[in-house]
Design a protein around this motif. Structure first.
Motif, short mmCIF file in Angstrom:
data_model
loop_
_atom_site.label_atom_id
_atom_site.label_comp_id
_atom_site.label_asym_id
_atom_site.label_seq_id
_atom_site.Cartn_x
_atom_site.Cartn_y
_atom_site.Cartn_z
N ASN A 1 -12.57 1.04 -3.74
CA ASN A 1 -11.17 0.60 -4.20
C ASN A 1 -11.68 -0.12 -4.91
OD1 ASN A 1 -8.41 1.27 -4.22
ND2 ASN A 1 -7.97 0.93 -2.60
N SER A 2 -12.49 -0.61 -6.00
CA SER A 2 -12.01 -1.97 -6.98
C SER A 2 -11.31 -1.74 -7.65
CB SER A 2 -13.18 -2.47 -7.23
OG SER A 2 -13.90 -0.96 -8.18
N GLU B 1 0.47 -1.17 0.37
CA GLU B 1 0.11 -0.10 -0.25
C GLU B 1 1.02 1.21 0.08
OE1 GLU B 1 -4.02 2.01 -0.98
OE2 GLU B 1 -3.35 -0.44 -0.24
N HIS C 1 -7.65 -2.07 -6.78
CA HIS C 1 -7.57 -3.45 -6.36
C HIS C 1 -7.44 -4.90 -7.85
CE1 HIS C 1 -7.60 -3.56 -2.37
NE2 HIS C 1 -8.52 -2.98 -2.23
N CYS D 1 -13.37 3.21 1.77
CA CYS D 1 -13.43 1.49 2.17
C CYS D 1 -13.09 1.13 1.27
CB CYS D 1 -15.08 1.57 2.20
SG CYS D 1 -16.36 1.58 1.42
N ARG D 2 -13.01 -0.99 1.24
CA ARG D 2 -12.92 -1.33 0.44
C ARG D 2 -13.15 -1.82 -0.75
NH1 ARG D 2 -8.56 -4.75 0.01
NH2 ARG D 2 -8.63 -6.80 -1.15
N GLU D 3 -15.02 -1.50 -0.98
CA GLU D 3 -15.32 -1.66 -1.77
C GLU D 3 -16.00 -0.63 -3.44
OE1 GLU D 3 -16.73 -1.53 1.98
OE2 GLU D 3 -16.45 -3.72 1.32
N ASP E 1 -7.42 2.32 1.22
CA ASP E 1 -8.31 2.46 2.60
C ASP E 1 -7.69 1.42 3.26
OD1 ASP E 1 -7.32 -0.32 1.02
OD2 ASP E 1 -8.85 -1.65 0.01
N CYS E 2 -6.29 1.82 3.58
CA CYS E 2 -5.44 1.14 4.85
C CYS E 2 -5.70 2.66 5.77
CB CYS E 2 -3.80 1.07 3.90
SG CYS E 2 -3.36 -0.03 5.24
#
Length: 135
Positions: free
Chosen positions: A97-98, A28, A101, A93-95, A52-53
């Motif tokens: 950041n698709s 990251e 990823h 949020c992680r969602e 998202d970290c």
């Protein structure tokens, strides 16, 4: 990583194969450093780095000197951020950041380091359009 303008249009997207990486936090921080470096070279627009970290974000924004094993990376990121350009850091949020990823997975599975100008591999352009529509 992906750099987009305020209308969501892709300026560039990129991925890098990391041949040696101790843990996700290191990946990251390396991504933040590389993305910021590229963004500073490719645009004069204000830059917003999204991650998202929370740990990486806290390390970069801390007032005190970082004394972790990643202090050199954190110092390099801070130095780039202090060069007089408008750089904002944001937690997402992680969602959300698709795209990043997807690109990280592409670099890892294809064993490639690539920069695409104005586009990206696979469905990255479509993901960017969908992501911008949701904002």
């Amino acid at each position: 990583m992906v750099l987009r303008d305020s209308l969501g249009k892709i300026i560039f997207s990129s991925c890098r194969e990391l041949r040696a990486c101790a843990e996700p936090l290191e990946a990251e921080l390396l991504s933040c450093l590389e993305g910021l470096n590229l963004a500073l070279q490719w645009t004069q627009l204000p830059i917003e780095v999204e991650t998202d970290c929370r740990v990486a974000l806290k390390m970069i924004t801390a007032v005190d000197r970082d004394r972790s094993r990643y202090s050199m990376l954190v110092d390099q990121i801070r130095r780039l951020m202090s060069e007089g350009r408008v750089v904002k850091l944001a937690h997402i949020c992680r969602e959300q950041n698709s795209i990043s990823h997807y690109l990280a997975s592409f670099g890892r599975t294809e064993c490639r380091t690539v920069v695409w100008l104005g586009s990206g591999p696979g469905n990255v352009p479509d993901l960017c359009k969908t992501d911008y529509a949701l904002d």
